[in-house]
Design an enzyme around this catalytic site. Structure first.
Site, PDB file in Angstrom:
ATOM      1  N   SER A 193       0.854  -1.188   0.000  1.00 57.32           N
ATOM      2  CA  SER A 193       0.000   0.000   0.000  1.00 57.32           C
ATOM      3  C   SER A 193       0.885   1.231   0.000  1.00 57.32           C
ATOM      4  CB  SER A 193      -0.870   0.009   1.265  1.00 57.32           C
ATOM      5  OG  SER A 193      -1.504   1.259   1.453  1.00 57.32           O
ATOM      6  N   TYR A 213      -1.348  -0.610  10.371  1.00 53.21           N
ATOM      7  CA  TYR A 213      -1.479  -1.116   9.001  1.00 53.21           C
ATOM      8  C   TYR A 213      -0.271  -0.675   8.169  1.00 53.21           C
ATOM      9  CZ  TYR A 213      -3.424  -1.637   4.274  1.00 53.21           C
ATOM     10  OH  TYR A 213      -3.623  -1.969   2.950  1.00 53.21           O
ATOM     11  N   LYS A 273       2.618  -3.061   6.340  1.00 51.68           N
ATOM     12  CA  LYS A 273       2.871  -3.015   4.894  1.00 51.68           C
ATOM     13  C   LYS A 273       4.311  -2.592   4.588  1.00 51.68           C
ATOM     14  CE  LYS A 273      -1.083  -4.390   3.259  1.00 51.68           C
ATOM     15  NZ  LYS A 273      -1.169  -5.655   2.497  1.00 51.68           N
TER      16      LYS A 273
END
Length: 257
Positions: free
Chosen positions: A148, A161, A165
């Site tokens: 991402s 998150y 990533k």
């Protein structure tokens, strides 16, 4: 080979995790349209079978194998069943991921941290390790990790998150460096804001969406189908010299002021 032949995935077997909807579904469809025999995988066998049937009815090659990627026994079963049914594995797309929290990093508890790391980092690591012997046997393969833009720059409320990533990017680079000798390539794709159920909390908020779209050079959020092209390139002989790379498909998010 001409470019059409280089992009041809006939005879290749691809596993795409989290592929019953969203970006994973679009990627699986794109690989199948380029000739690959695709394994549709998500936690729900019925959802996997439904997508596989839709692709098969369109003249494409696909089967459904359910897998909760957070569970070790199911990861192993996914790989074993794929090899049993299709003979081996050439392409692994680690797409499935979670983001159960939105808020400051100090407010998340340890259980949430562990869950995010288990699914977003540990699962792609172990799944890649599980497909390694088959790829070695077939003298090559392509691993594509879906990360991402949050891995590249911090965004408010997505700290854990983003951290997971970012770890996935370094895993990708190490896979590329260590497994190149086996003819195996590893690359990462970093989508920006894509219209999926996963990102609905962002794009369904009109104020947030307008702010994001005003800042983007493209002036709009992306669609799942717009992730297909890069993955098909990285999976095919057309991307034979591409490994250890981190590629954005973000509408210009990383250059937006």
């Amino acid at each position: 080979m001409n470019i059409k032949e280089q992009l041809d995935l006939n005879g290749k077997v691809a596993i795409v995790t989290g592929s019953s909807k969203g970006i994973g579904l679009a990627i699986a469809k794109g690989l199948a349209e380029n000739g690959a025999n695709v394994v549709i995988s998500s936690r729900d066998q019925e959802a996997c079978d439904k997508v596989a049937a839709e692709l098969t009815n369109s003249g494409l090659k696909a089967i459904g194998i359910a897998c909760h990627i957070g569970k070790e026994d199911q990861r192993k079963a996914l790989v074993d069943k794929t090899i049993s049914a299709l003979g081996g594995i050439d392409i692994l797309v680690n797409n499935a991921a979670i983001n159960p929290v939105f808020g400051p990093i100090e407010d998340a508890d340890e259980a949430v941290f562990n869950k995010i790391m288990d699914v977003n980092v540990k699962a792609p690591w172990t799944l890649s390790n599980l497909v390694l012997p088959s790829m070695q046997e077939r003298k090559g393969g392509s691993i594509i990790n879906i990360a991402s833009v949050e891995a590249l720059t911090p965004g408010m409320g997505l700290g854990l998150y983003s951290t997971s990533k970012a770890a996935l990017l370094m895993l990708t680079k190490n896979q590329a460096k260590e497994w190149g000798k086996y003819g195996i390539r590893a690359n990462a794709l970093c989508p920006g804001l894509i219209k999926t159920k996963f990102s609905q909390a962002l794009w369904s908020n009109e104020k947030i969406l307008q702010k994001v779209e005003r800042a983007l050079p493209t002036g709009r959020m992306g669609m799942p189908e717009e992730m297909e092209g890069m993955v098909c390139l990285l999976a095919s002989d057309a991307g034979a010299y591409m490994t250890g790379g981190v590629y954005t498909a973000d509408g210009g998010y990383m250059i937006a002021g």
